[in-house]
Design a protein around this motif. Structure first.
Motif, PDB file in Angstrom:
ATOM      1  N   MET A 150       0.855  -1.188   0.000  1.00  0.00           N
ATOM      2  CA  MET A 150       0.000   0.000   0.000  1.00  0.00           C
ATOM      3  C   MET A 150       0.887   1.232   0.000  1.00  0.00           C
ATOM      4  O   MET A 150       1.762   1.366   0.868  1.00  0.00           O
ATOM      5  N   LEU A 151       0.704   2.114  -0.985  1.00  0.00           N
ATOM      6  CA  LEU A 151       1.468   3.352  -1.084  1.00  0.00           C
ATOM      7  C   LEU A 151       0.513   4.523  -0.893  1.00  0.00           C
ATOM      8  O   LEU A 151      -0.603   4.505  -1.438  1.00  0.00           O
ATOM      9  N   THR A 152       0.956   5.546  -0.138  1.00  0.00           N
ATOM     10  CA  THR A 152       0.102   6.707   0.055  1.00  0.00           C
ATOM     11  C   THR A 152       0.867   7.998  -0.232  1.00  0.00           C
ATOM     12  O   THR A 152       2.096   8.022  -0.224  1.00  0.00           O
ATOM     13  N   GLY A 153       0.098   9.048  -0.445  1.00  0.00           N
ATOM     14  CA  GLY A 153       0.647  10.394  -0.612  1.00  0.00           C
ATOM     15  C   GLY A 153       0.032  11.109  -1.796  1.00  0.00           C
ATOM     16  O   GLY A 153      -0.522  10.493  -2.696  1.00  0.00           O
ATOM     17  N   ARG A 154       0.129  12.403  -1.771  1.00  0.00           N
ATOM     18  CA  ARG A 154      -0.396  13.241  -2.857  1.00  0.00           C
ATOM     19  C   ARG A 154       0.446  13.076  -4.124  1.00  0.00           C
ATOM     20  O   ARG A 154       1.611  12.732  -4.050  1.00  0.00           O
ATOM     21  N   ARG A 155      -0.171  13.343  -5.254  1.00  0.00           N
ATOM     22  CA  ARG A 155       0.498  13.384  -6.562  1.00  0.00           C
ATOM     23  C   ARG A 155       1.300  12.112  -6.851  1.00  0.00           C
ATOM     24  O   ARG A 155       2.457  12.165  -7.247  1.00  0.00           O
ATOM     25  N   CYS A 156       0.678  10.979  -6.649  1.00  0.00           N
ATOM     26  CA  CYS A 156       1.357   9.709  -6.923  1.00  0.00           C
ATOM     27  C   CYS A 156       1.804   9.680  -8.387  1.00  0.00           C
ATOM     28  O   CYS A 156       1.024  10.001  -9.292  1.00  0.00           O
ATOM     29  N   PRO A 157       3.046   9.299  -8.650  1.00  0.00           N
ATOM     30  CA  PRO A 157       3.525   9.243 -10.032  1.00  0.00           C
ATOM     31  C   PRO A 157       2.647   8.344 -10.908  1.00  0.00           C
ATOM     32  O   PRO A 157       2.206   7.270 -10.484  1.00  0.00           O
ATOM     33  N   ALA A 158       2.425   8.795 -12.124  1.00  0.00           N
ATOM     34  CA  ALA A 158       1.553   8.078 -13.069  1.00  0.00           C
ATOM     35  C   ALA A 158       2.023   6.644 -13.297  1.00  0.00           C
ATOM     36  O   ALA A 158       1.192   5.748 -13.498  1.00  0.00           O
ATOM     37  N   GLU A 159       3.318   6.415 -13.256  1.00  0.00           N
ATOM     38  CA  GLU A 159       3.843   5.069 -13.489  1.00  0.00           C
ATOM     39  C   GLU A 159       3.396   4.097 -12.394  1.00  0.00           C
ATOM     40  O   GLU A 159       3.142   2.923 -12.670  1.00  0.00           O
ATOM     41  N   ILE A 160       3.302   4.575 -11.174  1.00  0.00           N
ATOM     42  CA  ILE A 160       2.819   3.728 -10.076  1.00  0.00           C
ATOM     43  C   ILE A 160       1.321   3.520 -10.211  1.00  0.00           C
ATOM     44  O   ILE A 160       0.824   2.405 -10.040  1.00  0.00           O
ATOM     45  N   VAL A 161       0.599   4.572 -10.533  1.00  0.00           N
ATOM     46  CA  VAL A 161      -0.849   4.459 -10.745  1.00  0.00           C
ATOM     47  C   VAL A 161      -1.131   3.429 -11.830  1.00  0.00           C
ATOM     48  O   VAL A 161      -2.010   2.572 -11.682  1.00  0.00           O
ATOM     49  N   GLU A 162      -0.368   3.471 -12.909  1.00  0.00           N
ATOM     50  CA  GLU A 162      -0.549   2.528 -14.015  1.00  0.00           C
ATOM     51  C   GLU A 162      -0.309   1.089 -13.565  1.00  0.00           C
ATOM     52  O   GLU A 162      -1.027   0.167 -13.939  1.00  0.00           O
ATOM     53  N   MET A 163       0.701   0.870 -12.735  1.00  0.00           N
ATOM     54  CA  MET A 163       1.060  -0.466 -12.286  1.00  0.00           C
ATOM     55  C   MET A 163       0.088  -1.004 -11.233  1.00  0.00           C
ATOM     56  O   MET A 163      -0.113  -2.210 -11.129  1.00  0.00           O
ATOM     57  N   ALA A 164      -0.503  -0.119 -10.458  1.00  0.00           N
ATOM     58  CA  ALA A 164      -1.315  -0.521  -9.308  1.00  0.00           C
ATOM     59  C   ALA A 164      -2.558  -1.300  -9.717  1.00  0.00           C
ATOM     60  O   ALA A 164      -3.098  -1.133 -10.811  1.00  0.00           O
ATOM     61  N   ASP A 165      -3.009  -2.154  -8.792  1.00  0.00           N
ATOM     62  CA  ASP A 165      -4.243  -2.912  -8.979  1.00  0.00           C
ATOM     63  C   ASP A 165      -5.461  -2.113  -8.522  1.00  0.00           C
ATOM     64  O   ASP A 165      -6.538  -2.219  -9.111  1.00  0.00           O
ATOM     65  N   THR A 166      -5.295  -1.349  -7.454  1.00  0.00           N
ATOM     66  CA  THR A 166      -6.382  -0.550  -6.896  1.00  0.00           C
ATOM     67  C   THR A 166      -5.841   0.831  -6.575  1.00  0.00           C
ATOM     68  O   THR A 166      -4.837   0.948  -5.869  1.00  0.00           O
ATOM     69  N   VAL A 167      -6.496   1.865  -7.085  1.00  0.00           N
ATOM     70  CA  VAL A 167      -6.095   3.240  -6.832  1.00  0.00           C
ATOM     71  C   VAL A 167      -7.325   4.016  -6.368  1.00  0.00           C
ATOM     72  O   VAL A 167      -8.358   3.993  -7.032  1.00  0.00           O
ATOM     73  N   THR A 168      -7.177   4.676  -5.227  1.00  0.00           N
ATOM     74  CA  THR A 168      -8.241   5.534  -4.720  1.00  0.00           C
ATOM     75  C   THR A 168      -7.704   6.946  -4.640  1.00  0.00           C
ATOM     76  O   THR A 168      -6.631   7.179  -4.078  1.00  0.00           O
ATOM     77  N   GLU A 169      -8.454   7.867  -5.225  1.00  0.00           N
ATOM     78  CA  GLU A 169      -8.068   9.267  -5.146  1.00  0.00           C
ATOM     79  C   GLU A 169      -8.994   9.962  -4.159  1.00  0.00           C
ATOM     80  O   GLU A 169     -10.203  10.032  -4.366  1.00  0.00           O
ATOM     81  N   MET A 170      -8.398  10.456  -3.079  1.00  0.00           N
ATOM     82  CA  MET A 170      -9.152  11.195  -2.076  1.00  0.00           C
ATOM     83  C   MET A 170      -9.319  12.626  -2.588  1.00  0.00           C
ATOM     84  O   MET A 170      -8.330  13.302  -2.873  1.00  0.00           O
ATOM     85  N   THR A 171     -10.552  13.052  -2.709  1.00  0.00           N
ATOM     86  CA  THR A 171     -10.848  14.377  -3.242  1.00  0.00           C
ATOM     87  C   THR A 171     -11.328  15.281  -2.119  1.00  0.00           C
ATOM     88  O   THR A 171     -12.280  14.948  -1.413  1.00  0.00           O
ATOM     89  N   LYS A 172     -10.675  16.412  -1.961  1.00  0.00           N
ATOM     90  CA  LYS A 172     -11.102  17.362  -0.942  1.00  0.00           C
ATOM     91  C   LYS A 172     -12.309  18.126  -1.473  1.00  0.00           C
ATOM     92  O   LYS A 172     -12.237  18.787  -2.505  1.00  0.00           O
ATOM     93  N   ILE A 173     -13.396  18.020  -0.758  1.00  0.00           N
ATOM     94  CA  ILE A 173     -14.587  18.808  -1.067  1.00  0.00           C
ATOM     95  C   ILE A 173     -14.626  20.009  -0.134  1.00  0.00           C
ATOM     96  O   ILE A 173     -14.935  21.123  -0.545  1.00  0.00           O
ATOM     97  N   LYS A 174     -14.245  19.772   1.113  1.00  0.00           N
ATOM     98  CA  LYS A 174     -14.253  20.803   2.133  1.00  0.00           C
ATOM     99  C   LYS A 174     -13.314  20.346   3.244  1.00  0.00           C
ATOM    100  O   LYS A 174     -13.236  19.162   3.541  1.00  0.00           O
ATOM    101  N   HIS A 175     -12.572  21.272   3.844  1.00  0.00           N
ATOM    102  CA  HIS A 175     -11.675  20.911   4.941  1.00  0.00           C
ATOM    103  C   HIS A 175     -11.714  22.004   6.001  1.00  0.00           C
ATOM    104  O   HIS A 175     -11.611  23.187   5.682  1.00  0.00           O
TER     105      HIS A 175
END
Length: 189
Positions: A150-175
């Motif tokens: 499991m890898l975490t952090g903002r702006r994950c490199p596209a190459e990792i996203v491409e390789m990954a099996d499951t990718v979740t993007e946390m979207t800030k609506i309000k903080h």
């Protein structure tokens, strides 16, 4: 809000594929990337699976809520950094800590001893150029078949996203922070 009728038929077919270690990514600008990764670690640990958690930006002496709880469970979080870059006294040292820490994490992944290895906040040393993306990708490719990462952090490199099996993007609506409310211990620590 629109009221929905609950489904009465299973909305999917059971997958027929082989079970294997997955590459999972939690990324995005919203809150919850690490929190969700820690939940996954708890789930695996609760099933008696060996888990290792590395935090690339937190200091080894960090005592946030998750550190205290995981220590009580016998699952310590290993801090590999010296804090976020704006707190660092020496960015070259920060980079060296990330590289040294990566060698620990890489060894854990390749050892096959762990069911799950969490690489919390690893995207930062990658996007700062402190870690070689190619080496991380190669380690993910070479890991034993049963190891989940499991890898975490903002702006994950596209190459990792491409390789990954499951990718979740946390979207800030309000903080709350944007409304001037400081971080709350037990919620954002």
């Amino acid at each position: 809000m629109q009221i929905e009728t609950p489904p009465t038929v299973k909305p999917y077919e059971k997958p027929e594929g082989e079970r294997r270690g997955l590459i999972l990514v939690n990324t995005g600008e919203g809150k919850g990337k690490s929190t969700a990764a820690f939940g996954l670690a708890l789930r695996a640990h609760g099933r008696g699976k060996p888990v290792r958690i590395y935090q690339f930006m937190k200091v080894p002496t960090a005592r946030f809520g998750e550190h205290r709880m995981f220590e009580q469970l016998g699952l310590p979080i290993i801090g590999l950094g010296d804090g976020f870059s704006w707190k660092s006294q020496d960015l070259e040292q920060s980079g060296q800590l990330a590289r040294d820490g990566w060698q620990q994490a890489r060894a854990a992944i390749l050892s096959g001893e762990f069911f799950l290895v969490v690489l919390d906040e690893i995207t930062y040393p990658l996007i700062y150029g402190w870690l070689a993306l190619d080496e991380v990708l190669q380690t993910l490719r070479d890991r034993p078949k049963h190891v989940h990462v499991m890898l975490t952090g903002r702006r994950c490199p596209a190459e990792i996203v491409e390789m990954a099996d499951t990718v979740t993007e946390m979207t800030k609506i309000k903080h709350a922070f944007n409304a001037g409310i400081p971080a709350q211990r037990g919620i954002e620590d």
